[in-house]
Design a protein around this motif. Structure first.
Motif, PDB file in Angstrom:
ATOM      1  N   VAL A  60       0.865  -1.185   0.000  1.00 33.16           N
ATOM      2  CA  VAL A  60       0.000   0.000   0.000  1.00 33.16           C
ATOM      3  C   VAL A  60       0.901   1.234   0.000  1.00 33.16           C
ATOM      4  CG1 VAL A  60      -1.700   1.307   1.325  1.00 33.16           C
ATOM      5  CG2 VAL A  60      -1.853  -1.194   1.216  1.00 33.16           C
ATOM      6  N   ALA A  61       0.767   2.074  -1.021  1.00 31.15           N
ATOM      7  CA  ALA A  61       1.577   3.302  -1.126  1.00 31.15           C
ATOM      8  C   ALA A  61       0.643   4.492  -1.275  1.00 31.15           C
ATOM      9  CB  ALA A  61       2.522   3.212  -2.317  1.00 31.15           C
ATOM     10  N   ILE A  62       0.806   5.471  -0.398  1.00 29.04           N
ATOM     11  CA  ILE A  62      -0.115   6.597  -0.330  1.00 29.04           C
ATOM     12  C   ILE A  62       0.678   7.899  -0.300  1.00 29.04           C
ATOM     13  CG2 ILE A  62      -1.742   7.749   1.250  1.00 29.04           C
ATOM     14  CD1 ILE A  62      -2.684   4.840   1.962  1.00 29.04           C
ATOM     15  N   SER A  63       0.139   8.918  -0.990  1.00 25.49           N
ATOM     16  CA  SER A  63       0.771  10.233  -0.935  1.00 25.49           C
ATOM     17  C   SER A  63      -0.232  11.251  -0.411  1.00 25.49           C
ATOM     18  CB  SER A  63       1.281  10.643  -2.321  1.00 25.49           C
ATOM     19  OG  SER A  63       0.241  10.589  -3.254  1.00 25.49           O
ATOM     20  N   ASN A  64       0.302  12.363   0.061  1.00 25.57           N
ATOM     21  CA  ASN A  64      -0.521  13.461   0.580  1.00 25.57           C
ATOM     22  C   ASN A  64      -1.378  12.995   1.769  1.00 25.57           C
ATOM     23  OD1 ASN A  64       0.511  15.190  -1.463  1.00 25.57           O
ATOM     24  ND2 ASN A  64      -0.850  14.147  -2.912  1.00 25.57           N
ATOM     25  N   LYS A  65      -2.494  13.705   1.987  1.00 27.18           N
ATOM     26  CA  LYS A  65      -3.347  13.339   3.117  1.00 27.18           C
ATOM     27  C   LYS A  65      -4.115  12.059   2.781  1.00 27.18           C
ATOM     28  CE  LYS A  65      -6.964  14.913   6.144  1.00 27.18           C
ATOM     29  NZ  LYS A  65      -8.012  15.850   6.451  1.00 27.18           N
ATOM     30  N   PRO A  66      -3.993  11.015   3.575  1.00 27.23           N
ATOM     31  CA  PRO A  66      -4.706   9.768   3.247  1.00 27.23           C
ATOM     32  C   PRO A  66      -6.219   9.996   3.196  1.00 27.23           C
ATOM     33  CG  PRO A  66      -3.122   9.407   5.020  1.00 27.23           C
ATOM     34  CD  PRO A  66      -3.194  10.889   4.811  1.00 27.23           C
ATOM     35  N   THR A  67      -6.827   9.521   2.124  1.00 27.28           N
ATOM     36  CA  THR A  67      -8.278   9.594   1.989  1.00 27.28           C
ATOM     37  C   THR A  67      -8.906   8.435   2.755  1.00 27.28           C
ATOM     38  OG1 THR A  67      -8.285   8.160   0.065  1.00 27.28           O
ATOM     39  CG2 THR A  67      -8.037  10.534  -0.360  1.00 27.28           C
ATOM     40  N   ALA A  68     -10.223   8.458   2.848  1.00 24.15           N
ATOM     41  CA  ALA A  68     -10.921   7.341   3.499  1.00 24.15           C
ATOM     42  C   ALA A  68     -10.605   6.029   2.776  1.00 24.15           C
ATOM     43  CB  ALA A  68     -12.428   7.607   3.496  1.00 24.15           C
ATOM     44  N   GLN A  69     -10.503   6.114   1.460  1.00 23.75           N
ATOM     45  CA  GLN A  69     -10.187   4.910   0.661  1.00 23.75           C
ATOM     46  C   GLN A  69      -8.758   4.424   0.959  1.00 23.75           C
ATOM     47  OE1 GLN A  69     -10.777   5.669  -3.484  1.00 23.75           O
ATOM     48  NE2 GLN A  69     -10.703   3.514  -4.060  1.00 23.75           N
ATOM     49  N   ASP A  70      -7.841   5.377   1.101  1.00 23.49           N
ATOM     50  CA  ASP A  70      -6.454   5.022   1.439  1.00 23.49           C
ATOM     51  C   ASP A  70      -6.403   4.312   2.790  1.00 23.49           C
ATOM     52  OD1 ASP A  70      -5.449   6.278  -0.851  1.00 23.49           O
ATOM     53  OD2 ASP A  70      -5.113   8.190   0.186  1.00 23.49           O
ATOM     54  N   LEU A  71      -7.142   4.852   3.745  1.00 20.85           N
ATOM     55  CA  LEU A  71      -7.123   4.254   5.085  1.00 20.85           C
ATOM     56  C   LEU A  71      -7.797   2.893   5.083  1.00 20.85           C
ATOM     57  CD1 LEU A  71      -7.747   7.427   7.263  1.00 20.85           C
ATOM     58  CD2 LEU A  71      -5.582   6.269   6.774  1.00 20.85           C
ATOM     59  N   GLU A  72      -8.779   2.738   4.222  1.00 12.25           N
ATOM     60  CA  GLU A  72      -9.419   1.430   4.050  1.00 12.25           C
ATOM     61  C   GLU A  72      -8.389   0.416   3.525  1.00 12.25           C
ATOM     62  OE1 GLU A  72     -12.487   0.532   4.796  1.00 12.25           O
ATOM     63  OE2 GLU A  72     -12.368  -1.492   3.913  1.00 12.25           O
ATOM     64  N   ALA A  73      -7.543   0.874   2.599  1.00 15.13           N
ATOM     65  CA  ALA A  73      -6.496  -0.018   2.062  1.00 15.13           C
ATOM     66  C   ALA A  73      -5.515  -0.407   3.170  1.00 15.13           C
ATOM     67  CB  ALA A  73      -5.765   0.663   0.914  1.00 15.13           C
ATOM     68  N   CYS A  74      -5.218   0.528   4.059  1.00 15.49           N
ATOM     69  CA  CYS A  74      -4.328   0.223   5.191  1.00 15.49           C
ATOM     70  C   CYS A  74      -5.013  -0.778   6.134  1.00 15.49           C
ATOM     71  CB  CYS A  74      -3.977   1.498   5.951  1.00 15.49           C
ATOM     72  SG  CYS A  74      -2.923   2.625   5.032  1.00 15.49           S
ATOM     73  N   TRP A  75      -6.287  -0.550   6.397  1.00 10.27           N
ATOM     74  CA  TRP A  75      -7.066  -1.471   7.243  1.00 10.27           C
ATOM     75  C   TRP A  75      -6.996  -2.881   6.647  1.00 10.27           C
ATOM     76  CZ3 TRP A  75     -10.806  -5.060   7.170  1.00 10.27           C
ATOM     77  CH2 TRP A  75     -11.506  -5.329   8.341  1.00 10.27           C
ATOM     78  N   GLU A  76      -7.236  -2.946   5.357  1.00 13.69           N
ATOM     79  CA  GLU A  76      -7.244  -4.230   4.639  1.00 13.69           C
ATOM     80  C   GLU A  76      -5.880  -4.919   4.735  1.00 13.69           C
ATOM     81  OE1 GLU A  76     -10.282  -4.912   3.106  1.00 13.69           O
ATOM     82  OE2 GLU A  76      -9.484  -6.946   2.887  1.00 13.69           O
ATOM     83  N   LEU A  77      -4.845  -4.127   4.618  1.00  8.12           N
ATOM     84  CA  LEU A  77      -3.485  -4.683   4.720  1.00  8.12           C
ATOM     85  C   LEU A  77      -3.282  -5.327   6.093  1.00  8.12           C
ATOM     86  CD1 LEU A  77      -0.516  -4.881   3.597  1.00  8.12           C
ATOM     87  CD2 LEU A  77      -0.107  -2.717   4.790  1.00  8.12           C
ATOM     88  N   GLY A  78      -3.615  -4.581   7.144  1.00  8.13           N
ATOM     89  CA  GLY A  78      -3.440  -5.130   8.492  1.00  8.13           C
ATOM     90  C   GLY A  78      -4.287  -6.376   8.693  1.00  8.13           C
TER      91      GLY A  78
END
Ligand SMILES: Cc1cc2nc3c(=O)[nH]c(=O)nc-3n(C[C@H](O)[C@H](O)[C@H](O)COP(=O)(O)O)c2cc1C
Length: 150
Positions: A123-141
């Protein structure tokens, strides 16, 4: 009981938000029998790696690679954990813009050497994480933790 070790370098609120989302996923109540341990990359020891069954790594992209802190974690533990952690699953999250590919290559190289198994897409994210970005982080964990369920 299995143990998931989250090794992270978290120098900013954006990285903190990603770290917390990963933890929320890893500790989801539906995932049973997995103890989640977190260690700052500058303080993790070879014993921490050896005591875990799987890993999530988190870092900003710094100078076109992983942070010095995460590199330090492996510089200090690599040979102590080599051959004792082979085959274990891992995941990776990165925050940055330019240089994320270099950070991914560094982790590819380290984990190939260790013989770890990539359990989820990076999971690679730039700038302020969006809700979708944080969902991807949740999914990773959640994905890496679930891979450790008995
Ligand atoms: C020494 C240093 C080197 C950095 N190099 C890069 C880089 O190569 N590419 C990049 O996208 N960001 C780079 N950054 C920015 C970090 O990736 C960024 O601070 C981190 O992802 C957190 O982002 P945030 O401050 O927006 O929360 C660098 C930061 C530092 C302190």
């Amino acid at each position: 009981m299995s143990t998931l070790l989250v090794v992270h370098h978290t120098p900013s609120p954006h990285c903190q938000a990603m770290f917390e989302a990963v933890l929320r996923g890893a500790t989801d109540p539906e995932i049973e029998g997995v103890d989640v341990v977190r260690r700052a990359a500058l303080s993790v020891s070879a014993s921490d790696f050896l005591a875990a069954d799987g890993y999530v790594l988190g870092s900003p992209a710094n100078l076109g690679s992983i942070s010095g802190a995460l590199k330090h974690a492996f510089d200090g533990s690599y040979y102590q954990i080599l051959d004792s952690t082979r085959g274990r699953p891992f995941g990776l999250y990165l925050h940055g813009n330019e240089g994320v590919e270099g950070a991914e290559r560094a982790i590819d190289s380290i984990t190939t050497g260790l013989g770890w198994t990539k359990a989820a897409e990076y999971v690679a994210i730039s700038n302020k994480p969006t809700a979708q970005d944080l969902e991807a982080c949740w999914e990773l964990g959640a994905t890496v933790a679930a891979s450790l369920m008995g």
